[in-house]
Design an enzyme around this catalytic site. Structure first.
Site, short mmCIF file in Angstrom:
data_model
loop_
_atom_site.label_atom_id
_atom_site.label_comp_id
_atom_site.label_asym_id
_atom_site.label_seq_id
_atom_site.Cartn_x
_atom_site.Cartn_y
_atom_site.Cartn_z
N ASN A 63 98.28 62.95 0.82
CA ASN A 63 99.21 63.62 0.18
C ASN A 63 98.74 64.62 -1.04
O ASN A 63 97.74 64.54 -1.83
CB ASN A 63 100.34 62.97 -0.64
CG ASN A 63 100.56 63.39 -1.60
OD1 ASN A 63 100.80 62.82 -2.27
ND2 ASN A 63 101.85 63.95 -1.11
N ARG A 99 99.91 65.13 -4.55
CA ARG A 99 101.12 65.91 -4.59
C ARG A 99 102.34 65.43 -5.07
O ARG A 99 103.64 65.60 -5.83
CB ARG A 99 102.04 66.59 -2.76
CG ARG A 99 102.61 67.76 -2.84
CD ARG A 99 102.77 68.23 -1.61
NE ARG A 99 103.63 69.17 -1.35
CZ ARG A 99 105.44 69.32 -1.61
NH1 ARG A 99 105.71 67.62 -2.14
NH2 ARG A 99 105.90 70.44 -1.63
N CYS A 100 102.46 64.29 -4.33
CA CYS A 100 103.48 63.20 -5.15
C CYS A 100 103.61 63.49 -7.02
O CYS A 100 105.28 63.28 -7.30
CB CYS A 100 103.46 62.18 -4.92
SG CYS A 100 103.64 61.51 -3.51
N MET A 101 102.73 62.95 -7.45
CA MET A 101 102.82 63.49 -9.28
C MET A 101 103.14 65.07 -9.31
O MET A 101 102.95 65.01 -10.95
CB MET A 101 101.66 63.06 -9.43
CG MET A 101 100.97 60.97 -8.93
SD MET A 101 100.19 60.85 -9.90
CE MET A 101 98.41 61.51 -9.38
#
EC number: 3.5.3.6
Length: 410
Positions: free
Chosen positions: A352, A397-399
């Site tokens: 990620n 990337r998720c955050m």
């Protein structure tokens, strides 16, 4: 670049991003509510906040403007009419369309200033916070022992999923699980009413008022005309075809959508947990999504005069070379492809990666094997602290929700 949203690649220099610093909503997870709230563990908030601050620091030091979700929502609610409508919709989507509890919740929340109100909604409203003036049948329901009237939203620090920038617009997403579905309402109000975005020509390619599911972790902007979307646990084929149709019909600039099928499980919930673009011709990939000869089911969608054409392919490398006009590309395996290291580091978001410029990425420091391999492949790697943030099953990337990236020259 023009307009408040401009994301035409995964790798253009990151200029502006929306984050959500973890708050008390994380402390409102209990062992009993972890499945309901989609968590496998309970992060220790003080350390999670320090780690998130470290993440934000790295972005700022590399030229990125950091905006915070709760501030943006509060600023979008300046008009009293908008604030009241937002409250009514949020309470309704929390399960209280009418009745004494809905009235009591609105009275309680309306007594707070906008920022405090938004943060309290995000944290979750306990029954003891609201004084019901008379008996409500909800108190005698099967949830009588449950402490919350409005659930906490601990997944909010993964700002990537409720909405995703694509070109000069975005999708505002209908999310898969009830625990996250209210999250995209925040972005709906930001786009419609915040002075930075409202009346600025931001196109919503697909809004949240759908039954089919899509989440931002599955949406990857590979170029100024190519989008990849994961067919995953969290995004359906029907939603992909729908958003492709919207992009093709509305002069978005996008003429190619690659739908990539990944395993439908919690460990690989989104495409960006197993595949990310990190340079013009370099990608991270978790080996478990590919066969031994690099095959994975993919479908290429293009506009036609009669609708949409769909072509099935299996050679991911060839699909990427063709659609991105590349002579060759470098697929970098998570954990160097080791059968023990790769799944361990993928579980801790080793795949990620967040590109902040071509060939320059932010990663979790705990994935030291993957980070070493990235450096061997010529990447510049910024490692951020990760012992508690990673317990939420999401990485850099998720955050992050990029809203402005520099356009690429090539």
């Amino acid at each position: 670049m023009s307009g408040p949203i401009n994301v035409k690649s995964e790798i253009g220099k990151l200029k502006a991003v929306i984050l959500k610093r973890p708050g008390k909503e994380v402390e409102n997870i209990t062992p009993d509510t972890m499945p309901r709230l989609l968590f496998d563990d309970i992060p220790y908030l003080p350390i999670a906040q320090k780690e998130h601050d470290d993440f934000a620091r790295v972005l700022k030091e590399n030229g990125t403007e950091v905006l915070y979700l709760d501030d943006l929502v509060a600023e979008a609610l300046e008009e009293e009419k908008v604030r009241q409508e937002f409250l009514e919709r949020m309470i309704s989507e929390s399960g209280f369309q009418t009745g004494k509890t809905a009235t009591a919740l609105k009275e309680y929340l309306d007594s707070l200033d906008s920022l405090t109100m938004v943060q309290r909604i995000m944290e979750g409203i306990r029954k003891e916070d609201v004084q019901l003036k008379s008996f409500d049948l909800r108190e005698a329901s099967e949830d009588s022992d449950y402490p919350f009237l409005m659930d906490p939203m601990p997944n909010l620090y993964f700002t990537r999923d409720p909405a995703a920038s694509i070109g000069t617009g975005l999708s505002i997403n209908h999310m898969t699980f009830a625990a996250r579905r209210r999250e995209s309402l925040f972005m709906e109000y930001i786009i419609a009413h915040h002075k930075r975005f409202a009346n600025q020509g931001v196109h919503v390619w697909r809004n949240r008022n759908h039954n089919t599911r899509i989440e931002g972790g599955d949406e990857l902007v590979l170029s100024n005309h190519v989008l990849a979307i994961g067919v995953s646990q969290r995004t359906s084929a029907e939603a992909i075809q729908d958003i492709a149709g919207s992009l093709f019909e509305n002069a978005s600039g996008y003429d190619t959508v690659i739908a990539i099928k990944i395993p439908h499980n919690h460990a690989m919930m989104h495409l960006d947990t197993v595949f990310t673009m990190i340079n013009y011709d370099q990608f991270t990939v978790h080996p478990a999504i590919l066969t031994k000869d690099g095959q994975v089911d993919s479908w290429i969608l293009h506009p036609t005069k009669d609708g949409i054409s769909i072509e099935h392919q299996r050679d991911l490398k060839q699909v990427l070379k063709t659609t991105l006009n590349l002579d060759d590309l470098d697929l970098i395996p998570t954990g160097n492809g080791d059968p023990i290291v790769a799944p361990r580091e993928q579980w801790n978001d080793g795949s990620n990666t967040l590109a902040i410029a071509p060939g320059e990425v932010v990663t979790y420091n705990r994935n030291y094997v993957s980070n070493k391999i990235l450096r061997k492949h010529g990447l510049k790697v910024h490692e951020v602290l990760s012992s508690e943030l990673s317990r939420g099953r999401g990485g850099p990337r998720c955050m992050s929700m990029p809203i402005v990236r520099e356009d690429l020259n090539k």
